[in-house]
Write a protein that holds these residues in place. Sequence first.
Motif, PDB file in Angstrom:
ATOM      1  N   ASN A 346       0.856  -1.337   0.106  1.00  0.00           N
ATOM      2  CA  ASN A 346       0.034   0.079  -0.034  1.00  0.00           C
ATOM      3  C   ASN A 346       0.660   1.123  -0.114  1.00  0.00           C
ATOM      4  O   ASN A 346       0.678   2.238   0.862  1.00  0.00           O
ATOM      5  CB  ASN A 346      -0.984   0.058   1.216  1.00  0.00           C
ATOM      6  N   VAL A 347       1.768   1.254  -0.963  1.00  0.00           N
ATOM      7  CA  VAL A 347       2.625   2.456  -1.147  1.00  0.00           C
ATOM      8  C   VAL A 347       2.663   2.915  -2.485  1.00  0.00           C
ATOM      9  O   VAL A 347       2.482   2.189  -3.267  1.00  0.00           O
ATOM     10  CB  VAL A 347       4.174   2.130  -0.775  1.00  0.00           C
ATOM     11  N   LEU A 348       3.320   4.249  -2.654  1.00  0.00           N
ATOM     12  CA  LEU A 348       3.463   4.536  -4.136  1.00  0.00           C
ATOM     13  C   LEU A 348       4.605   4.257  -4.831  1.00  0.00           C
ATOM     14  O   LEU A 348       5.873   3.923  -4.027  1.00  0.00           O
ATOM     15  CB  LEU A 348       3.409   6.326  -3.969  1.00  0.00           C
ATOM     16  N   GLN A 349       4.550   3.870  -5.893  1.00  0.00           N
ATOM     17  CA  GLN A 349       5.913   3.821  -6.819  1.00  0.00           C
ATOM     18  C   GLN A 349       6.281   5.149  -7.294  1.00  0.00           C
ATOM     19  O   GLN A 349       5.784   6.099  -7.537  1.00  0.00           O
ATOM     20  CB  GLN A 349       5.713   2.786  -7.969  1.00  0.00           C
ATOM     21  N   THR A 350       7.706   5.158  -7.189  1.00  0.00           N
ATOM     22  CA  THR A 350       8.557   6.574  -7.663  1.00  0.00           C
ATOM     23  C   THR A 350       9.233   6.116  -8.646  1.00  0.00           C
ATOM     24  O   THR A 350       9.532   5.130  -9.333  1.00  0.00           O
ATOM     25  CB  THR A 350       9.177   6.918  -6.288  1.00  0.00           C
ATOM     26  N   SER A 351       9.979   7.308  -9.414  1.00  0.00           N
ATOM     27  CA  SER A 351      10.886   7.418 -10.445  1.00  0.00           C
ATOM     28  C   SER A 351      12.294   7.369  -9.825  1.00  0.00           C
ATOM     29  O   SER A 351      13.239   7.727 -10.596  1.00  0.00           O
ATOM     30  CB  SER A 351      10.672   8.296 -11.539  1.00  0.00           C
ATOM     31  N   TYR A 352      12.507   7.592  -8.630  1.00  0.00           N
ATOM     32  CA  TYR A 352      13.623   7.480  -7.993  1.00  0.00           C
ATOM     33  C   TYR A 352      14.420   6.218  -7.979  1.00  0.00           C
ATOM     34  O   TYR A 352      13.902   5.086  -7.924  1.00  0.00           O
ATOM     35  CB  TYR A 352      13.405   7.969  -6.400  1.00  0.00           C
ATOM     36  N   GLY A 353      15.746   5.792  -7.926  1.00  0.00           N
ATOM     37  CA  GLY A 353      16.738   4.875  -7.923  1.00  0.00           C
ATOM     38  C   GLY A 353      17.648   5.114  -7.058  1.00  0.00           C
ATOM     39  O   GLY A 353      18.031   6.040  -6.338  1.00  0.00           O
ATOM     40  N   TYR A 354      18.611   4.227  -7.169  1.00  0.00           N
ATOM     41  CA  TYR A 354      19.960   4.388  -6.484  1.00  0.00           C
ATOM     42  C   TYR A 354      20.823   5.629  -7.002  1.00  0.00           C
ATOM     43  O   TYR A 354      21.311   5.999  -5.898  1.00  0.00           O
ATOM     44  CB  TYR A 354      20.878   3.133  -6.957  1.00  0.00           C
ATOM     45  N   GLY A 355      20.863   6.138  -7.975  1.00  0.00           N
ATOM     46  CA  GLY A 355      21.467   7.094  -8.602  1.00  0.00           C
ATOM     47  C   GLY A 355      21.088   8.650  -7.734  1.00  0.00           C
ATOM     48  O   GLY A 355      21.674   9.224  -7.078  1.00  0.00           O
ATOM     49  N   ASP A 356      19.669   8.294  -7.441  1.00  0.00           N
ATOM     50  CA  ASP A 356      19.064   9.622  -6.340  1.00  0.00           C
ATOM     51  C   ASP A 356      19.590   9.490  -5.322  1.00  0.00           C
ATOM     52  O   ASP A 356      19.827  10.639  -4.484  1.00  0.00           O
ATOM     53  CB  ASP A 356      17.592   9.548  -6.587  1.00  0.00           C
ATOM     54  N   MET A 357      19.706   8.380  -4.562  1.00  0.00           N
ATOM     55  CA  MET A 357      20.358   8.313  -3.065  1.00  0.00           C
ATOM     56  C   MET A 357      21.406   8.586  -3.155  1.00  0.00           C
ATOM     57  O   MET A 357      21.880   9.444  -2.198  1.00  0.00           O
ATOM     58  CB  MET A 357      20.216   6.735  -2.781  1.00  0.00           C
ATOM     59  N   MET A 358      22.375   8.358  -4.328  1.00  0.00           N
ATOM     60  CA  MET A 358      23.856   8.965  -4.309  1.00  0.00           C
ATOM     61  C   MET A 358      23.723  10.468  -4.455  1.00  0.00           C
ATOM     62  O   MET A 358      24.501  11.267  -3.708  1.00  0.00           O
ATOM     63  CB  MET A 358      24.538   8.226  -5.442  1.00  0.00           C
ATOM     64  N   LEU A 359      22.955  11.212  -5.134  1.00  0.00           N
ATOM     65  CA  LEU A 359      22.891  12.412  -5.138  1.00  0.00           C
ATOM     66  C   LEU A 359      22.382  13.120  -3.771  1.00  0.00           C
ATOM     67  O   LEU A 359      22.829  14.013  -3.424  1.00  0.00           O
ATOM     68  CB  LEU A 359      21.684  12.925  -6.185  1.00  0.00           C
ATOM     69  N   LEU A 360      21.563  12.393  -3.336  1.00  0.00           N
ATOM     70  CA  LEU A 360      20.954  12.963  -1.917  1.00  0.00           C
ATOM     71  C   LEU A 360      22.314  13.003  -0.836  1.00  0.00           C
ATOM     72  O   LEU A 360      22.132  13.705  -0.112  1.00  0.00           O
ATOM     73  CB  LEU A 360      19.805  12.162  -1.174  1.00  0.00           C
ATOM     74  N   MET A 361      23.052  11.740  -1.025  1.00  0.00           N
ATOM     75  CA  MET A 361      24.151  11.896  -0.141  1.00  0.00           C
ATOM     76  C   MET A 361      25.156  12.656  -0.368  1.00  0.00           C
ATOM     77  O   MET A 361      25.997  13.297   0.437  1.00  0.00           O
ATOM     78  CB  MET A 361      24.778  10.352  -0.066  1.00  0.00           C
ATOM     79  N   LYS A 362      25.498  13.102  -1.513  1.00  0.00           N
ATOM     80  CA  LYS A 362      26.238  14.082  -1.881  1.00  0.00           C
ATOM     81  C   LYS A 362      25.705  15.591  -1.482  1.00  0.00           C
ATOM     82  O   LYS A 362      26.641  16.151  -0.832  1.00  0.00           O
ATOM     83  CB  LYS A 362      26.529  14.312  -3.526  1.00  0.00           C
ATOM     84  N   LEU A 383      12.528   9.565 -19.914  1.00  0.00           N
ATOM     85  CA  LEU A 383      13.532   9.927 -20.048  1.00  0.00           C
ATOM     86  C   LEU A 383      14.068   9.082 -21.504  1.00  0.00           C
ATOM     87  O   LEU A 383      14.164   7.907 -21.538  1.00  0.00           O
ATOM     88  CB  LEU A 383      14.812   9.795 -19.142  1.00  0.00           C
ATOM     89  N   SER A 384      14.328   9.549 -22.555  1.00  0.00           N
ATOM     90  CA  SER A 384      14.871   9.096 -24.029  1.00  0.00           C
ATOM     91  C   SER A 384      16.508   8.384 -23.931  1.00  0.00           C
ATOM     92  O   SER A 384      16.574   7.805 -24.476  1.00  0.00           O
ATOM     93  CB  SER A 384      14.749  10.063 -24.975  1.00  0.00           C
ATOM     94  N   TYR A 385      17.012   8.535 -22.784  1.00  0.00           N
ATOM     95  CA  TYR A 385      18.451   8.156 -22.563  1.00  0.00           C
ATOM     96  C   TYR A 385      18.654   7.810 -20.936  1.00  0.00           C
ATOM     97  O   TYR A 385      18.160   8.431 -20.361  1.00  0.00           O
ATOM     98  CB  TYR A 385      19.288   9.208 -23.018  1.00  0.00           C
ATOM     99  N   ARG A 386      19.725   6.813 -20.801  1.00  0.00           N
ATOM    100  CA  ARG A 386      19.903   6.551 -19.517  1.00  0.00           C
ATOM    101  C   ARG A 386      20.992   7.508 -18.731  1.00  0.00           C
ATOM    102  O   ARG A 386      22.064   7.937 -19.614  1.00  0.00           O
ATOM    103  CB  ARG A 386      20.656   5.229 -19.380  1.00  0.00           C
ATOM    104  N   ILE A 387      20.808   8.259 -17.752  1.00  0.00           N
ATOM    105  CA  ILE A 387      21.780   9.102 -17.163  1.00  0.00           C
ATOM    106  C   ILE A 387      22.844   8.278 -16.347  1.00  0.00           C
ATOM    107  O   ILE A 387      22.154   7.866 -15.275  1.00  0.00           O
ATOM    108  CB  ILE A 387      21.118  10.231 -16.347  1.00  0.00           C
ATOM    109  N   ASN A 388      23.924   8.536 -16.607  1.00  0.00           N
ATOM    110  CA  ASN A 388      25.171   7.631 -15.642  1.00  0.00           C
ATOM    111  C   ASN A 388      25.073   8.430 -14.213  1.00  0.00           C
ATOM    112  O   ASN A 388      24.945   9.850 -14.099  1.00  0.00           O
ATOM    113  CB  ASN A 388      26.289   7.600 -16.455  1.00  0.00           C
ATOM    114  N   THR A 389      25.078   7.680 -13.262  1.00  0.00           N
ATOM    115  CA  THR A 389      25.146   8.088 -11.818  1.00  0.00           C
ATOM    116  C   THR A 389      26.365   9.026 -11.551  1.00  0.00           C
ATOM    117  O   THR A 389      26.113   9.845 -10.935  1.00  0.00           O
ATOM    118  CB  THR A 389      24.765   6.889 -10.849  1.00  0.00           C
ATOM    119  N   MET A 390      27.331   8.477 -12.006  1.00  0.00           N
ATOM    120  CA  MET A 390      29.026   9.213 -11.842  1.00  0.00           C
ATOM    121  C   MET A 390      28.686  10.516 -12.503  1.00  0.00           C
ATOM    122  O   MET A 390      29.265  11.842 -12.021  1.00  0.00           O
ATOM    123  CB  MET A 390      30.018   8.475 -12.523  1.00  0.00           C
TER     124      MET A 390
END
Length: 553
Positions: A346-362, A383-390
């Motif tokens: 009973n939760v919402l799905q998001t478009s966040y991923g591991y990369g967003d966690m890295m951005l948050l920590m930064k 998004l029409s292309y994948r954004i590299n986390t680094m």
Amino acid sequence: MADNNNSLKTPLLLQQNTNNTTNNIISQPINLNNINNSNNHTVINIEDTQIDLQNPYNFLGINGFIVPSSSSTSTADPFRNHTPKINGVYEWFKTVICIPFALIRLVLFGLSLLVGFVATKIALYGLKDRHSPMPRWRSRLMWVTRLAARCILFSFGYQWIKRKGHPAPRDVAPIVVSNHVSYIDPIFFFYELFPTIVASDSHDSMPFVGTIIRAMQVIYVNRFSPASRKNAISEIKRKASCDRFPRVLLFPEGTTTNGRFLLSFQMGAFIPGYPIQPIVVRYPYVHFDQSWGNISLAKLMFRMFTQFHNFMEVEYLPVVQPLQSPKENVSQFAERTANAMASALNVLQTSYGYGDMMLLMKAVEMKQENPSRYMAELAHADLSYRINTMEALEFLEKFLSMNPDSSGCVKLDDFISTLRLKRCGLSKKIFAFVDTEKKGKINFKQFLLASTHVMKQPLFQRACEYSFIKCSDGDEYVSHEKFGDAIKAVIPSANDSDVTILFNMFDMDSDGRVKKHEFLTCLRKNPLLIALFSPLQDELANTTNGFLEEIIC
């Protein structure tokens, strides 16, 4: 051609359709009387909106870019622990009362870990073939470690754990996936299922833990290495296909959350195409949030030790079959699985991923006032292309150097100052290109998507190399003088000081000349600056028309 009422239809990226999740390309009538020329460039006024027809990136074939509209959960922080501090008289009283019990629990934890470690070392002693399934006698010896894991759960306050449903037989569902909330999750699954897990290769060097997970015939993966990810998928498929291996467990979110949202799934569990049993884990609480979010491991462990009891619920969901129709792809298989888990939780799905966690920590590391503002929903389906986390982390560091305000936005002067540009027509056009909402300020998501959109263009790398050739005039480096000639061609008002400031940005080793690798690296880190060399691209445009048409077609 204009019609009788002096208007025409033109596709423009103007407004967000509130009924959809992305900005849409729509047709709006343009009144020709509203077209005016100023500062040598054409501006169209449409319902008080100004559209600059001179795009600084036209030479790359860019007509603009779309910022996917934020989801309904875009303002949420799925990584936030809601009780990072001890609050309230009851919690303080309970903590003080439980300190003696915490010491006993700590001893039990240490002894259980030691027993499990010793049993695992014995089970692995002399085992040289780590590629084949573990012999049965060794697996049976691991029951000692599994019981030790249950004692560890007990020491953390999980005296009983509520279960709903049952694990499917291994031959029915060789792969299981679960949401990931705490470091308690893998300890429980180790005890309950003893699966093969997929884990970061950094876990191998962890004291005690590294040895134990090796006994689980772990599949290591470096998430930043395409070759490692490809090898991990092959290993998942190989071990899932052999009944002598344990079932394979994955946490497709790739990191822990607070359990109130479901992150976008990574595809590793779904590419092999085997039936999957989803499992959902819940940690109900009143005073203490057990999720491993923005809270240190030591603090979380202490809080667990000082609770009378910690609640945990595990629910085994029905098996999800792969590819139910010939038209279904891996993403749709993952989506069906995610839908089942989100519905059960009973939760919402998001478009966040591991990369967003890295951005948050930064952002936390850089001591930003509201770090969650710098998450960009990197896994957005539109998004029409994948954004590299680094790459995203590098762009965040650049954006934070622009001194964003309390709302996480940057205005023109700070933007151009960081890019070493002076206020001029071109710098304003670059800023306007990023400022898709035409508010006079930009946020990180706009900056990130604009930068990556330019950088991902098929002609970008070629334009960078061609710019170096033209600036260097065939030499192996670009001199200050030739660099200045190129800059003054596009910014006539630039003086020698302006040129020097920009030149020093490209001259990374400060030797007074810009070598090719420095030139290309600077443009890769600052792709918006390719607009500085647009006058040099005329020949390139003439020689690449066929190439561009081939890409578009």
